[in-house]
Design a protein around this motif. Structure first.
Motif, PDB file in Angstrom:
ATOM      1  N   MET A 127      -4.088  11.693   3.666  1.00 42.36           N
ATOM      2  CA  MET A 127      -3.689  10.567   4.312  1.00 42.36           C
ATOM      3  C   MET A 127      -4.206   9.251   3.569  1.00 42.36           C
ATOM      4  O   MET A 127      -4.958   9.196   2.917  1.00 42.36           O
ATOM      5  N   THR A 128      -3.259   8.183   3.836  1.00 38.97           N
ATOM      6  CA  THR A 128      -3.577   6.926   3.644  1.00 38.97           C
ATOM      7  C   THR A 128      -4.819   6.419   4.235  1.00 38.97           C
ATOM      8  O   THR A 128      -4.522   6.217   5.561  1.00 38.97           O
ATOM      9  N   VAL A 129      -5.757   5.930   3.685  1.00 34.28           N
ATOM     10  CA  VAL A 129      -6.907   5.340   4.105  1.00 34.28           C
ATOM     11  C   VAL A 129      -7.317   3.818   3.767  1.00 34.28           C
ATOM     12  O   VAL A 129      -7.055   3.627   2.363  1.00 34.28           O
ATOM     13  N   ILE A 130      -7.416   3.197   4.642  1.00 33.92           N
ATOM     14  CA  ILE A 130      -7.809   1.587   4.344  1.00 33.92           C
ATOM     15  C   ILE A 130      -8.930   1.653   5.024  1.00 33.92           C
ATOM     16  O   ILE A 130      -9.387   1.455   6.236  1.00 33.92           O
ATOM     17  N   LEU A 131      -9.948   1.072   4.216  1.00 28.87           N
ATOM     18  CA  LEU A 131     -11.518   1.088   4.578  1.00 28.87           C
ATOM     19  C   LEU A 131     -11.900  -0.320   4.087  1.00 28.87           C
ATOM     20  O   LEU A 131     -11.786  -0.914   3.175  1.00 28.87           O
ATOM     21  N   ALA A 132     -12.262  -0.920   5.109  1.00 28.63           N
ATOM     22  CA  ALA A 132     -13.178  -2.280   4.841  1.00 28.63           C
ATOM     23  C   ALA A 132     -14.659  -2.141   4.858  1.00 28.63           C
ATOM     24  O   ALA A 132     -15.050  -1.305   5.745  1.00 28.63           O
ATOM     25  N   GLU A 133     -15.303  -2.305   3.886  1.00 28.97           N
ATOM     26  CA  GLU A 133     -16.642  -1.745   3.435  1.00 28.97           C
ATOM     27  C   GLU A 133     -17.209  -2.896   2.635  1.00 28.97           C
ATOM     28  O   GLU A 133     -16.779  -3.594   1.768  1.00 28.97           O
ATOM     29  N   HIS A 134     -18.775  -2.897   2.949  1.00 32.52           N
ATOM     30  CA  HIS A 134     -19.629  -3.681   2.006  1.00 32.52           C
ATOM     31  C   HIS A 134     -20.263  -2.968   0.935  1.00 32.52           C
ATOM     32  O   HIS A 134     -20.549  -3.683  -0.018  1.00 32.52           O
ATOM     33  N   GLU A 135     -20.408  -1.768   1.058  1.00 35.06           N
ATOM     34  CA  GLU A 135     -21.117  -0.927   0.110  1.00 35.06           C
ATOM     35  C   GLU A 135     -20.057  -0.791  -1.080  1.00 35.06           C
ATOM     36  O   GLU A 135     -19.149   0.178  -1.264  1.00 35.06           O
ATOM     37  N   VAL A 136     -20.477  -1.780  -2.214  1.00 42.05           N
ATOM     38  CA  VAL A 136     -19.451  -1.498  -3.408  1.00 42.05           C
ATOM     39  C   VAL A 136     -19.469  -0.151  -3.930  1.00 42.05           C
ATOM     40  O   VAL A 136     -18.490   0.029  -4.890  1.00 42.05           O
TER      41      VAL A 136
ATOM     42  N   ILE B 163       0.841  -1.117   0.028  1.00 41.84           N
ATOM     43  CA  ILE B 163       0.053  -0.119   0.098  1.00 41.84           C
ATOM     44  C   ILE B 163       0.803   1.245   0.071  1.00 41.84           C
ATOM     45  O   ILE B 163       1.928   1.309   0.754  1.00 41.84           O
ATOM     46  N   TYR B 164       0.559   2.134  -0.803  1.00 37.53           N
ATOM     47  CA  TYR B 164       1.571   3.255  -1.172  1.00 37.53           C
ATOM     48  C   TYR B 164       0.843   4.627  -0.247  1.00 37.53           C
ATOM     49  O   TYR B 164      -0.212   4.776  -0.018  1.00 37.53           O
ATOM     50  N   GLU B 165       1.551   5.522  -0.156  1.00 36.90           N
ATOM     51  CA  GLU B 165       1.338   6.763   0.549  1.00 36.90           C
ATOM     52  C   GLU B 165       0.411   7.362  -0.090  1.00 36.90           C
ATOM     53  O   GLU B 165       0.404   7.478  -1.358  1.00 36.90           O
ATOM     54  N   GLY B 166      -0.633   7.996   0.691  1.00 34.11           N
ATOM     55  CA  GLY B 166      -1.665   8.691  -0.078  1.00 34.11           C
ATOM     56  C   GLY B 166      -3.009   7.706  -0.767  1.00 34.11           C
ATOM     57  O   GLY B 166      -3.851   8.441  -1.208  1.00 34.11           O
ATOM     58  N   GLU B 167      -2.727   6.585  -0.680  1.00 38.43           N
ATOM     59  CA  GLU B 167      -3.817   5.653  -1.271  1.00 38.43           C
ATOM     60  C   GLU B 167      -5.109   5.679  -0.578  1.00 38.43           C
ATOM     61  O   GLU B 167      -5.040   5.769   0.538  1.00 38.43           O
ATOM     62  N   TYR B 168      -6.290   5.495  -1.171  1.00 33.94           N
ATOM     63  CA  TYR B 168      -7.756   5.146  -0.503  1.00 33.94           C
ATOM     64  C   TYR B 168      -7.778   3.595  -0.989  1.00 33.94           C
ATOM     65  O   TYR B 168      -8.326   3.335  -2.209  1.00 33.94           O
ATOM     66  N   VAL B 169      -7.509   2.760  -0.079  1.00 29.81           N
ATOM     67  CA  VAL B 169      -7.454   1.286  -0.155  1.00 29.81           C
ATOM     68  C   VAL B 169      -8.990   0.860   0.422  1.00 29.81           C
ATOM     69  O   VAL B 169      -9.161   1.106   1.628  1.00 29.81           O
ATOM     70  N   ALA B 170      -9.698  -0.018  -0.409  1.00 31.64           N
ATOM     71  CA  ALA B 170     -10.936  -0.609  -0.030  1.00 31.64           C
ATOM     72  C   ALA B 170     -10.409  -2.086   0.223  1.00 31.64           C
ATOM     73  O   ALA B 170     -10.039  -2.809  -0.537  1.00 31.64           O
ATOM     74  N   ILE B 171     -10.958  -2.829   1.431  1.00 30.02           N
ATOM     75  CA  ILE B 171     -10.849  -4.000   1.482  1.00 30.02           C
ATOM     76  C   ILE B 171     -12.211  -4.712   1.447  1.00 30.02           C
ATOM     77  O   ILE B 171     -13.044  -4.308   2.114  1.00 30.02           O
ATOM     78  N   LEU B 172     -12.293  -5.711   0.435  1.00 28.54           N
ATOM     79  CA  LEU B 172     -13.772  -6.492   0.326  1.00 28.54           C
ATOM     80  C   LEU B 172     -13.779  -7.598   0.532  1.00 28.54           C
ATOM     81  O   LEU B 172     -12.866  -8.211   0.166  1.00 28.54           O
ATOM     82  N   GLY B 173     -14.945  -8.158   1.127  1.00 27.47           N
ATOM     83  CA  GLY B 173     -14.830  -9.643   1.429  1.00 27.47           C
ATOM     84  C   GLY B 173     -16.313  -9.796   2.428  1.00 27.47           C
ATOM     85  O   GLY B 173     -16.712  -8.981   2.888  1.00 27.47           O
ATOM     86  N   LEU B 174     -16.519 -11.245   2.158  1.00 29.24           N
ATOM     87  CA  LEU B 174     -17.615 -11.665   3.140  1.00 29.24           C
ATOM     88  C   LEU B 174     -17.373 -11.377   4.653  1.00 29.24           C
ATOM     89  O   LEU B 174     -16.152 -11.417   4.681  1.00 29.24           O
ATOM     90  N   ASN B 175     -18.300 -11.528   5.397  1.00 27.93           N
ATOM     91  CA  ASN B 175     -18.115 -11.784   6.876  1.00 27.93           C
ATOM     92  C   ASN B 175     -17.388 -12.894   7.045  1.00 27.93           C
ATOM     93  O   ASN B 175     -17.472 -14.069   6.593  1.00 27.93           O
ATOM     94  N   GLY B 176     -16.097 -13.028   7.895  1.00 25.92           N
ATOM     95  CA  GLY B 176     -15.287 -13.972   8.228  1.00 25.92           C
ATOM     96  C   GLY B 176     -14.286 -13.995   6.924  1.00 25.92           C
ATOM     97  O   GLY B 176     -13.558 -15.212   7.142  1.00 25.92           O
TER      98      GLY B 176
ATOM     99  N   GLN C 298     -16.762   4.658  -5.961  1.00 36.17           N
ATOM    100  CA  GLN C 298     -16.879   6.113  -5.978  1.00 36.17           C
ATOM    101  C   GLN C 298     -15.258   6.804  -5.300  1.00 36.17           C
ATOM    102  O   GLN C 298     -14.838   7.640  -5.887  1.00 36.17           O
ATOM    103  N   PHE C 299     -15.037   6.132  -4.478  1.00 36.60           N
ATOM    104  CA  PHE C 299     -13.865   6.922  -3.732  1.00 36.60           C
ATOM    105  C   PHE C 299     -12.604   5.905  -3.664  1.00 36.60           C
ATOM    106  O   PHE C 299     -11.377   6.838  -3.537  1.00 36.60           O
ATOM    107  N   ALA C 300     -12.372   4.884  -3.822  1.00 36.99           N
ATOM    108  CA  ALA C 300     -11.021   4.016  -3.704  1.00 36.99           C
ATOM    109  C   ALA C 300     -10.587   4.210  -4.884  1.00 36.99           C
ATOM    110  O   ALA C 300     -10.969   4.183  -6.002  1.00 36.99           O
ATOM    111  N   ASP C 301      -9.152   4.229  -4.962  1.00 35.10           N
ATOM    112  CA  ASP C 301      -8.154   3.942  -5.954  1.00 35.10           C
ATOM    113  C   ASP C 301      -7.448   2.670  -5.862  1.00 35.10           C
ATOM    114  O   ASP C 301      -6.751   2.372  -7.089  1.00 35.10           O
ATOM    115  N   HIS C 302      -8.068   1.968  -5.073  1.00 34.07           N
ATOM    116  CA  HIS C 302      -7.167   0.725  -4.985  1.00 34.07           C
ATOM    117  C   HIS C 302      -8.055  -0.234  -4.292  1.00 34.07           C
ATOM    118  O   HIS C 302      -8.474  -0.218  -3.073  1.00 34.07           O
TER     119      HIS C 302
END
Length: 287
Positions: free
Chosen positions: A199-208, A32-45, A213-217
């Protein structure tokens, strides 16, 4: 243009909780690089929360299990530095803000982390005011945290983490327990931190749709393994892979996929955002 530096490097990471039959994470490799907006997507568990706990050093320093590989945060190996040191670099907000709120006023809540860092009281006030202003809660310093709406409570949790001046901001499904208005508030704050504060943002979220709209990774995890890793366009265009593991792409992507596969419309690149969809519709139906 200067090349962005990696702020998180995960190498061959496998983690197995005690008393569980299978590993929670399997051979994870991620940069993960400086300034990225990273979304982590996956089912529960799938392993999203476990991965985030590895990034802030809670695993392996406070939650024990079989840990293999390396997690480097700003070049620091999480196995060699205590969580309190890593907390100066990585701020974390969890899915239920009420679990993080313990003080009698909004200002005291934000001050709690500063006290743990040993910041003198007279230096706290401008830091508290700045953090609350960033999340749109200036003027609520004396309000009880438990008299706030769900969205306000989550924004307070974000302000408490921001006061610590982290370089990396990790959010674990921050909108899962709040209403639609609260969701918009929290997502807007995360986008503001990324775009305006770099700021580097790492977001786990279900709302695809939000992710698109916001993530670049985008990183997709399934059963502890990374199955997709790339830009939103690269990841969400893999419609069959997403559906196979029980996830869905954004609705505009799904619509384009059906046009392509069921109606024979030749589509070179699937749209993932609303503005992409508008251009796609104009070009497609004009033909």
């Amino acid at each position: 243009m200067a090349e962005k530096k990696p702020v998180i490097e995960i190498k061959n990471l496998t983690f197995h909780y005690q008393l569980q039959e299978t590993p929670a994470l399997k051979n994870i490799n991620l940069t993960i690089y400086e300034g990225e907006y990273v979304a982590i997507l996956g089912l529960n568990g799938a392993g999203k929360t476990t991965l985030q706990l590895c990034i802030n050093g809670v695993i392996p320093n406070m939650i024990y299990g079989d840990f293999e590989g390396d997690v480097l945060v700003n070049g620091l190996n999480t196995q060699e530095y205590p969580t309190r040191e890593l907390a100066k670099i990585v701020g974390v907000v969890f899915d239920n803000p009420e679990f993080q709120l313990t003080q009698t006023s909004v200002a005291e809540e934000v001050a709690l982390g500063l006290e743990n860092l040993g910041i003198p009281t007279e230096e706290m006030h401008p830091i508290i005011d700045e953090a609350l202003e960033i999340v749109g809660m200036d003027g609520l310093q004396e309000r009880s945290p438990f008299a706030l709406s769900g969205g306000q409570q989550q924004r307070l949790a974000i302000a408490s983490a921001l006061a610590m001046k982290p370089e990396i901001f990790v959010m674990d499904e921050p909108t899962s327990n709040i209403d639609p208005i609260g969701k918009e508030e929290v997502i807007a704050v995360a986008a503001k931190l990324n775009k305006e504060k770099h700021m580097t943002v790492i977001l786990a979220e279900h709302e695809v749709e939000v992710i698109a709209q916001f993530a670049d990774h985008v990183v997709v995890i399934h059963e502890g393994e990374i199955v997709l890793d790339g830009t939103p366009n690269e990841v969400f265009s893999q419609v069959e892979t997403l559906e196979k593991i029980g996830l869905r792409p954004p609705q505009v992507t799904e619509f384009a996929y059906k046009l392509d596969h069921e109606y024979g419309v030749d589509i070179k690149e699937y749209p993932v955002r609303i503005d992409d969809a508008e251009k796609f519709a104009l070009q497609t139906f004009k033909k």
